[in-house]
Design an enzyme around this catalytic site. Sequence first.
Site, PDB file in Angstrom:
ATOM      1  N   LYS A 236     -10.684   7.810   4.928  1.00 54.70           N
ATOM      2  CA  LYS A 236     -11.983   7.264   4.502  1.00 54.70           C
ATOM      3  C   LYS A 236     -12.826   6.835   5.699  1.00 54.70           C
ATOM      4  CE  LYS A 236     -11.836   3.092   2.729  1.00 54.70           C
ATOM      5  NZ  LYS A 236     -12.635   2.222   3.632  1.00 54.70           N
TER       6      LYS A 236
ATOM      7  N   ALA B  85       4.731  12.688  15.903  1.00 52.03           N
ATOM      8  CA  ALA B  85       4.227  13.940  15.319  1.00 52.03           C
ATOM      9  C   ALA B  85       4.730  14.088  13.889  1.00 52.03           C
ATOM     10  CB  ALA B  85       4.684  15.126  16.164  1.00 52.03           C
TER      11      ALA B  85
ATOM     12  N   ASP C 114     -11.004 -11.100  -9.885  1.00 49.06           N
ATOM     13  CA  ASP C 114     -11.119  -9.681 -10.202  1.00 49.06           C
ATOM     14  C   ASP C 114     -11.674  -9.527 -11.614  1.00 49.06           C
ATOM     15  OD1 ASP C 114     -10.322  -6.785 -10.812  1.00 49.06           O
ATOM     16  OD2 ASP C 114      -9.584  -7.019  -8.771  1.00 49.06           O
TER      17      ASP C 114
ATOM     18  N   ARG D 273      -2.776   7.516  -2.188  1.00 52.52           N
ATOM     19  CA  ARG D 273      -4.129   7.967  -1.860  1.00 52.52           C
ATOM     20  C   ARG D 273      -4.115   8.807  -0.587  1.00 52.52           C
ATOM     21  NH1 ARG D 273      -7.237   2.286  -2.164  1.00 52.52           N
ATOM     22  NH2 ARG D 273      -5.186   1.602  -1.419  1.00 52.52           N
TER      23      ARG D 273
ATOM     24  N   CYS E   6      -7.209   4.200   4.385  1.00 50.11           N
ATOM     25  CA  CYS E   6      -8.065   3.796   5.502  1.00 50.11           C
ATOM     26  C   CYS E   6      -8.469   4.949   6.421  1.00 50.11           C
ATOM     27  CB  CYS E   6      -7.370   2.705   6.312  1.00 50.11           C
ATOM     28  SG  CYS E   6      -7.253   1.135   5.437  1.00 50.11           S
TER      29      CYS E   6
ATOM     30  N   THR F 233     -14.157  -2.975   4.555  1.00 54.80           N
ATOM     31  CA  THR F 233     -14.631  -2.099   5.628  1.00 54.80           C
ATOM     32  C   THR F 233     -15.976  -1.519   5.223  1.00 54.80           C
ATOM     33  OG1 THR F 233     -12.361  -1.537   6.223  1.00 54.80           O
ATOM     34  CG2 THR F 233     -14.093  -0.058   7.006  1.00 54.80           C
TER      35      THR F 233
ATOM     36  N   ARG G 150      -1.719  -3.159   7.834  1.00 60.11           N
ATOM     37  CA  ARG G 150      -1.098  -1.874   7.511  1.00 60.11           C
ATOM     38  C   ARG G 150      -0.296  -2.039   6.232  1.00 60.11           C
ATOM     39  NH1 ARG G 150       2.511  -1.506  12.651  1.00 60.11           N
ATOM     40  NH2 ARG G 150       2.609  -3.721  12.062  1.00 60.11           N
TER      41      ARG G 150
ATOM     42  N   GLY H 289      -2.623   9.754   6.178  1.00 59.89           N
ATOM     43  CA  GLY H 289      -3.179   9.687   4.831  1.00 59.89           C
ATOM     44  C   GLY H 289      -3.504   8.251   4.508  1.00 59.89           C
TER      45      GLY H 289
END
Length: 446
Positions: free
Chosen positions: A261, A250, A30, A325, A258, A121, A152, A255
């Site tokens: 977007k 439900a 990184d 996010r 993934c 992705t 996930r 949100g």
Amino acid sequence: MNLAVIGTGYVGLVSGVCFTLGGNHVICVDKDEEKIARLGQMKSPIYEPGIEALIEMNLKEGRLKFSSDLRESVRLSDIVILAVGTPSLPNGEADLQYIESAAADIGRAMEGYKIIMTKSTVPVGTNEKIRQIIAAHTGYPFDIVSAPEFLREGSAIQDTLHPDRVIIGLDNPALEPVMRELHQGFTENIVVTDIRSAEMIKYASNAFLATKISFINEIANICEKVGADVTEVAEGMGLDRRIGSSFLQAGIGYGGSCFPKDTKALIQIAGNVDYEFKLLKSVVEVNQGQRFMILAKLHESIGSLQGATIGIWGLAFKPNTDDVRESPAREIIEALVKEGAHVKVYDPIAADNFRKQYDHPLIHWCAVPEEAGTGSDAVCLLTDWAVFKDIDLHLLAAGMRKPILIDGRNVYSKEQIEGTGLEYYSVGRPRMGGLSGLSPSVAGAV
């Protein structure tokens, strides 16, 4: 094998750590030197159950390293894994600047043959663009593989080590045994496709899951009007093997990093080839509106929000993560503040991340969940953390100014609500509880 993983976000860090468990040697790379230093001290930049224990174990056993030196990391590796972010641009398209920059850096760093494996992705055709960028910066041979991730947040390690399937997109058949060996022990369910199909599988999968969520939320909204219970409807639907029970809960919508977007990106991918993806546009529209169901129920139960005190339980987009996010909580809290409400918020993990992105003088940050209810006119549950399921609802009601609980995730059962004194609103289920705490005008209306 020797692997270099470019990017230490959710995908890169979890993938890198998990690949060490197969006996591989992994360098996670990184540009953020502060992040690399923290990782070297066995401190994860993301909240993911179990990640720090795996980092510590593999650092001590010498299979895992962290570095900001991309050139050296690429030189030492057989396979270079691209796992940098592809966030949304304002028009919904995927922002490829980070992956294009990384591809150029990889090309400049190569000193021999490499396999470049993309886990980020990316839109259909991106791996071909990656090939062109790398080729423009090196004369050495290389191959491109598309291996999209399906983890996930909150269960990312489990999903990586025990995936439903592994998708491998390649155009050189000689790479298939290498890719199978790399994923050996994870699953035998490995699907080998061409590169463009692999790119499309990731978007199609997420778009379909998002569609299931928006569909059951539409059913929930109808259930409220006709007196049915969406939890019972979903159970009956899910027993059909053609449908399945997953993603039929439900609530206030999806949100995270993934689904929002990827649905927007797929709409743009379709638009770029002159195809209007009408169904997916509706999925996004339904999801956007679903979160404001919370505000509608607040207005129904207490009227004007000016000067009201509203407790908020949960800021992360889902439990077991600190990721805020595209969290529904952001827009809901912003709307409450705009209407002049005082907001008392609590989240066991994500509060600091949320506060960095949004703070306001009308927001009070609570140390325990019960504090968000004390003196409040209503409490809204937005994230179904386990801690909220164990709250003493009798004590909650006793400490509130108006005992109104709006459950955006259908956490509580009828048996838990009965006798608490709470006026309870959920999603797609009949209203429960008594009328105590409602204004006379609202009580008369119901």
